[in-house]
Design a protein around this motif. Structure first.
Motif, PDB file in Angstrom:
ATOM      1  N   LYS A   1      -8.368  -9.692  -6.822  1.00  0.00           N
ATOM      2  CA  LYS A   1      -9.065  -8.342  -6.536  1.00  0.00           C
ATOM      3  C   LYS A   1      -9.699  -7.712  -7.630  1.00  0.00           C
ATOM      4  O   LYS A   1      -9.257  -8.040  -8.960  1.00  0.00           O
ATOM      5  CB  LYS A   1      -8.050  -7.373  -5.762  1.00  0.00           C
TER       6      LYS A   1
ATOM      7  N   CYS B   1       7.106 -10.657  -5.523  1.00  0.00           N
ATOM      8  CA  CYS B   1       6.511  -9.521  -6.077  1.00  0.00           C
ATOM      9  C   CYS B   1       7.380  -8.732  -7.130  1.00  0.00           C
ATOM     10  O   CYS B   1       6.933  -8.584  -8.220  1.00  0.00           O
ATOM     11  CB  CYS B   1       6.139  -8.347  -4.945  1.00  0.00           C
TER      12      CYS B   1
ATOM     13  N   LYS C   1      -4.010 -10.821 -10.336  1.00  0.00           N
ATOM     14  CA  LYS C   1      -3.172 -11.865  -9.620  1.00  0.00           C
ATOM     15  C   LYS C   1      -3.617 -12.683  -8.362  1.00  0.00           C
ATOM     16  O   LYS C   1      -3.579 -13.588  -8.275  1.00  0.00           O
ATOM     17  CB  LYS C   1      -1.712 -11.659  -9.872  1.00  0.00           C
TER      18      LYS C   1
ATOM     19  N   ARG D   1       0.942  -1.196  -0.032  1.00  0.00           N
ATOM     20  CA  ARG D   1      -0.118   0.097   0.082  1.00  0.00           C
ATOM     21  C   ARG D   1       0.889   1.144  -0.081  1.00  0.00           C
ATOM     22  O   ARG D   1       0.577   2.275  -0.711  1.00  0.00           O
ATOM     23  CB  ARG D   1      -0.911  -0.057   1.349  1.00  0.00           C
TER      24      ARG D   1
ATOM     25  N   HIS E   1      -0.468  -2.066 -11.713  1.00  0.00           N
ATOM     26  CA  HIS E   1      -1.205  -2.422 -10.327  1.00  0.00           C
ATOM     27  C   HIS E   1      -2.285  -3.137 -10.733  1.00  0.00           C
ATOM     28  O   HIS E   1      -2.620  -4.232  -9.924  1.00  0.00           O
ATOM     29  CB  HIS E   1      -1.618  -0.907  -9.748  1.00  0.00           C
ATOM     30  N   ASN E   2      -3.250  -3.094 -11.904  1.00  0.00           N
ATOM     31  CA  ASN E   2      -4.335  -4.013 -11.997  1.00  0.00           C
ATOM     32  C   ASN E   2      -3.963  -5.311 -12.279  1.00  0.00           C
ATOM     33  O   ASN E   2      -4.502  -6.193 -12.202  1.00  0.00           O
ATOM     34  CB  ASN E   2      -5.166  -3.344 -13.077  1.00  0.00           C
TER      35      ASN E   2
ATOM     36  N   ARG F   1      -8.278   9.465  -7.637  1.00  0.00           N
ATOM     37  CA  ARG F   1      -8.000   8.989  -6.477  1.00  0.00           C
ATOM     38  C   ARG F   1      -6.754   9.634  -5.783  1.00  0.00           C
ATOM     39  O   ARG F   1      -6.376   9.594  -4.630  1.00  0.00           O
ATOM     40  CB  ARG F   1      -7.725   7.524  -6.683  1.00  0.00           C
ATOM     41  N   TRP F   2      -5.636   9.891  -6.897  1.00  0.00           N
ATOM     42  CA  TRP F   2      -4.269  10.170  -6.347  1.00  0.00           C
ATOM     43  C   TRP F   2      -3.938  11.652  -6.465  1.00  0.00           C
ATOM     44  O   TRP F   2      -2.883  12.014  -5.939  1.00  0.00           O
ATOM     45  CB  TRP F   2      -3.207   9.396  -7.167  1.00  0.00           C
TER      46      TRP F   2
ATOM     47  N   ASN G   1      -3.318  -6.752  -8.854  1.00  0.00           N
ATOM     48  CA  ASN G   1      -4.829  -6.691  -8.452  1.00  0.00           C
ATOM     49  C   ASN G   1      -5.406  -8.120  -8.976  1.00  0.00           C
ATOM     50  O   ASN G   1      -6.078  -9.042  -8.523  1.00  0.00           O
ATOM     51  CB  ASN G   1      -5.850  -5.828  -8.764  1.00  0.00           C
TER      52      ASN G   1
ATOM     53  N   CYS H   1      -1.234   2.371 -13.510  1.00  0.00           N
ATOM     54  CA  CYS H   1      -2.666   2.024 -13.026  1.00  0.00           C
ATOM     55  C   CYS H   1      -2.765   0.448 -13.754  1.00  0.00           C
ATOM     56  O   CYS H   1      -3.283  -0.278 -13.045  1.00  0.00           O
ATOM     57  CB  CYS H   1      -3.711   2.874 -13.499  1.00  0.00           C
TER      58      CYS H   1
ATOM     59  N   TRP I   1       2.435   1.542  -3.448  1.00  0.00           N
ATOM     60  CA  TRP I   1       1.608   2.122  -4.543  1.00  0.00           C
ATOM     61  C   TRP I   1       1.437   3.450  -4.311  1.00  0.00           C
ATOM     62  O   TRP I   1       1.153   4.468  -5.203  1.00  0.00           O
ATOM     63  CB  TRP I   1       0.599   1.136  -4.465  1.00  0.00           C
TER      64      TRP I   1
HETATM   65  C1  LIG Z   1       5.212  -3.431  -7.366  1.00  0.00           C
HETATM   66  C2  LIG Z   1       4.458  -4.186  -6.624  1.00  0.00           C
HETATM   67  C3  LIG Z   1       4.224  -5.515  -6.762  1.00  0.00           C
HETATM   68  C4  LIG Z   1       3.566  -6.426  -5.711  1.00  0.00           C
HETATM   69  N1  LIG Z   1       3.276  -7.550  -6.097  1.00  0.00           N
HETATM   70  C5  LIG Z   1       2.595  -8.333  -5.199  1.00  0.00           C
HETATM   71  C6  LIG Z   1       2.345  -9.895  -5.247  1.00  0.00           C
HETATM   72  O1  LIG Z   1       2.993 -10.432  -6.113  1.00  0.00           O
HETATM   73  N2  LIG Z   1       1.828 -10.543  -4.456  1.00  0.00           N
HETATM   74  C7  LIG Z   1       1.336  -9.930  -3.356  1.00  0.00           C
HETATM   75  O2  LIG Z   1       0.618 -10.656  -2.408  1.00  0.00           O
HETATM   76  N3  LIG Z   1       1.439  -8.549  -3.012  1.00  0.00           N
HETATM   77  C8  LIG Z   1       1.899  -7.851  -3.707  1.00  0.00           C
HETATM   78  N4  LIG Z   1       1.978  -6.269  -3.847  1.00  0.00           N
HETATM   79  C9  LIG Z   1       1.096  -5.826  -2.927  1.00  0.00           C
HETATM   80  C10 LIG Z   1      -0.201  -5.809  -3.172  1.00  0.00           C
HETATM   81  O3  LIG Z   1      -0.517  -5.168  -4.538  1.00  0.00           O
HETATM   82  C11 LIG Z   1      -0.821  -4.872  -2.334  1.00  0.00           C
HETATM   83  O4  LIG Z   1      -0.513  -3.546  -1.957  1.00  0.00           O
HETATM   84  C12 LIG Z   1      -1.435  -5.366  -1.050  1.00  0.00           C
HETATM   85  O5  LIG Z   1      -1.865  -6.641  -1.075  1.00  0.00           O
HETATM   86  C13 LIG Z   1      -2.396  -4.308  -0.237  1.00  0.00           C
HETATM   87  O6  LIG Z   1      -3.657  -4.602  -1.028  1.00  0.00           O
HETATM   88  P1  LIG Z   1      -4.699  -3.475  -0.674  1.00  0.00           P
HETATM   89  O7  LIG Z   1      -6.157  -4.450  -1.195  1.00  0.00           O
HETATM   90  O8  LIG Z   1      -4.840  -2.888   0.566  1.00  0.00           O
HETATM   91  O9  LIG Z   1      -4.643  -2.212  -1.759  1.00  0.00           O
HETATM   92  P2  LIG Z   1      -3.394  -1.956  -2.713  1.00  0.00           P
HETATM   93  O10 LIG Z   1      -3.535  -3.044  -3.891  1.00  0.00           O
HETATM   94  O11 LIG Z   1      -2.029  -1.647  -2.021  1.00  0.00           O
HETATM   95  O12 LIG Z   1      -3.893  -0.435  -3.409  1.00  0.00           O
HETATM   96  C14 LIG Z   1      -3.864   0.550  -2.493  1.00  0.00           C
HETATM   97  C15 LIG Z   1      -4.885   1.558  -3.031  1.00  0.00           C
HETATM   98  O13 LIG Z   1      -4.670   1.961  -4.299  1.00  0.00           O
HETATM   99  C16 LIG Z   1      -5.857   2.067  -5.257  1.00  0.00           C
HETATM  100  N5  LIG Z   1      -5.742   1.243  -6.324  1.00  0.00           N
HETATM  101  C17 LIG Z   1      -6.014  -0.039  -6.522  1.00  0.00           C
HETATM  102  N6  LIG Z   1      -5.800  -0.347  -7.807  1.00  0.00           N
HETATM  103  C18 LIG Z   1      -4.953   0.752  -8.304  1.00  0.00           C
HETATM  104  C19 LIG Z   1      -4.709   0.907  -9.608  1.00  0.00           C
HETATM  105  N7  LIG Z   1      -4.744  -0.201 -10.694  1.00  0.00           N
HETATM  106  N8  LIG Z   1      -4.305   1.945 -10.102  1.00  0.00           N
HETATM  107  C20 LIG Z   1      -4.378   2.960  -9.288  1.00  0.00           C
HETATM  108  N9  LIG Z   1      -5.011   3.011  -7.831  1.00  0.00           N
HETATM  109  C21 LIG Z   1      -5.112   1.708  -7.624  1.00  0.00           C
HETATM  110  C22 LIG Z   1      -6.992   1.615  -4.242  1.00  0.00           C
HETATM  111  O14 LIG Z   1      -7.637   2.997  -3.802  1.00  0.00           O
HETATM  112  C23 LIG Z   1      -6.508   0.875  -3.172  1.00  0.00           C
HETATM  113  O15 LIG Z   1      -6.977   1.023  -1.890  1.00  0.00           O
HETATM  114  C24 LIG Z   1       2.919  -5.670  -4.803  1.00  0.00           C
HETATM  115  C25 LIG Z   1       3.211  -4.277  -4.664  1.00  0.00           C
HETATM  116  C26 LIG Z   1       3.790  -3.728  -5.392  1.00  0.00           C
HETATM  117  C27 LIG Z   1       4.034  -2.134  -4.997  1.00  0.00           C
END
Ligand SMILES: Cc1cc2nc3c(=O)[nH]c(=O)nc-3n(C[C@H](O)[C@H](O)[C@H](O)COP(=O)(O)OP(=O)(O)OC[C@H]3O[C@@H](n4cnc5c(N)ncnc54)[C@H](O)[C@@H]3O)c2cc1C
Length: 204
Positions: A182, A144, A179, A103, A173-174, A193-194, A177, A170, A106
């Motif tokens: 989500k 990751c 994978k 989080r 990140h998707n 959002r940002w 998501n 985006c 991102w």
């Molecule tokens: C480079 C990277 C690779 C990662 N790879 C993995 C992995 O392989 N396996 C793993 O378990 N975790 C991985 N993570 C962590 C994972 O992506 C999440 O950050 C973590 O699971 C927490 O998820 P969350 O649901 O709280 O929100 P997050 O996915 O952290 O998102 C934070 C906020 O960003 C916003 N958001 C969501 N999607 C998008 C988007 N597409 N574009 C813009 N804003 C968006 C939403 O408001 C969300 O609340 C990775 C993180 C990073 C930075």
């Protein structure tokens, strides 16, 4: 017995991830899959009083962690002194788990993209490219990082403008998501959002 050998013999608790050294990787694992106890099932003398399967799961995770990290395999579960605000998260002031790290990362990346120039200089482009290409090498959640490296090799960063970069990020990140099972984020809303916040002013 090495941690690697141990890991081959014993199935890992669900959600626990091993690092490249074959030991449990704390920064690659969500706290809920790592924490050795859940509140309410530990008596003040440190003994686990729950008989439920969830508790057994937690306890075996603890045993596994101790064995794989080269410590003693006997678990001594002690009462946690600091209670986390959210039970799924590490207590305040503790190192992040994989979800907090994700989080925070991102947030940094999307915000940096949101404030990237519309017309970046060659130096700004080069630095943004360096930042993004550093992640597969330096991001501490190794699996990751590895997947992200493959993804950006397939979809090279578009650092030509603020809008292009925000959209590219985006989409990356998707991919993560998706994978993780989500929902996909609507990339039309990336500025809301940002950068700008919602039109109803609720973030003002
Ligand atoms: C480079 C990277 C690779 C990662 N790879 C993995 C992995 O392989 N396996 C793993 O378990 N975790 C991985 N993570 C962590 C994972 O992506 C999440 O950050 C973590 O699971 C927490 O998820 P969350 O649901 O709280 O929100 P997050 O996915 O952290 O998102 C934070 C906020 O960003 C916003 N958001 C969501 N999607 C998008 C988007 N597409 N574009 C813009 N804003 C968006 C939403 O408001 C969300 O609340 C990775 C993180 C990073 C930075």
């Amino acid at each position: 017995m090495t941690a690697e050998n141990e890991s081959k013999k014993t199935p890992l608790p669900p959600g626990m991830v091993l690092g490249p050294d074959g030991k449990p990787c704390k920064i690659c694992t969500a706290f809920r899959n790592w924490k050795p106890q859940t509140s309410g099932n530990i008596e003040s003398d440190g003994h686990n009083k729950s008989r439920g399967s969830g508790s057994r799961g937690q306890q075996s995770a603890t045993t596994m962690m101790a064995a794989l990290s080269g410590g003693t395999a006997t678990t001594s579960i002690t009462k946690t002194k600091v209670q986390p605000i959210r039970p799924d998260e590490p207590p305040p002031g503790c190192p992040p788990d994989s979800e907090q790290l994700g989080r925070a990362t991102w947030t940094f990346l999307h915000t940096t993209a949101a404030y990237y120039p519309d017309k970046p200089t060659p130096k700004q482009r080069a630095n943004m490219l360096a930042l993004l290409h550093a992640l597969p090498i330096l991001y501490p959640c190794t699996w990751c990082a590895e997947d992200f490296g493959k993804d950006i090799a397939e979809h090279p960063p578009d650092v030509s403008s603020r809008t292009a970069l925000s959209l590219w990020l985006c989409r990356r990140h998707n991919e993560v998501n998706e994978k993780l099972g989500k929902d996909k984020f609507n990339c039309n809303k990336v500025d809301e959002r940002w950068k700008d916040g919602p039109a109803d002013g609720s973030c003002e």
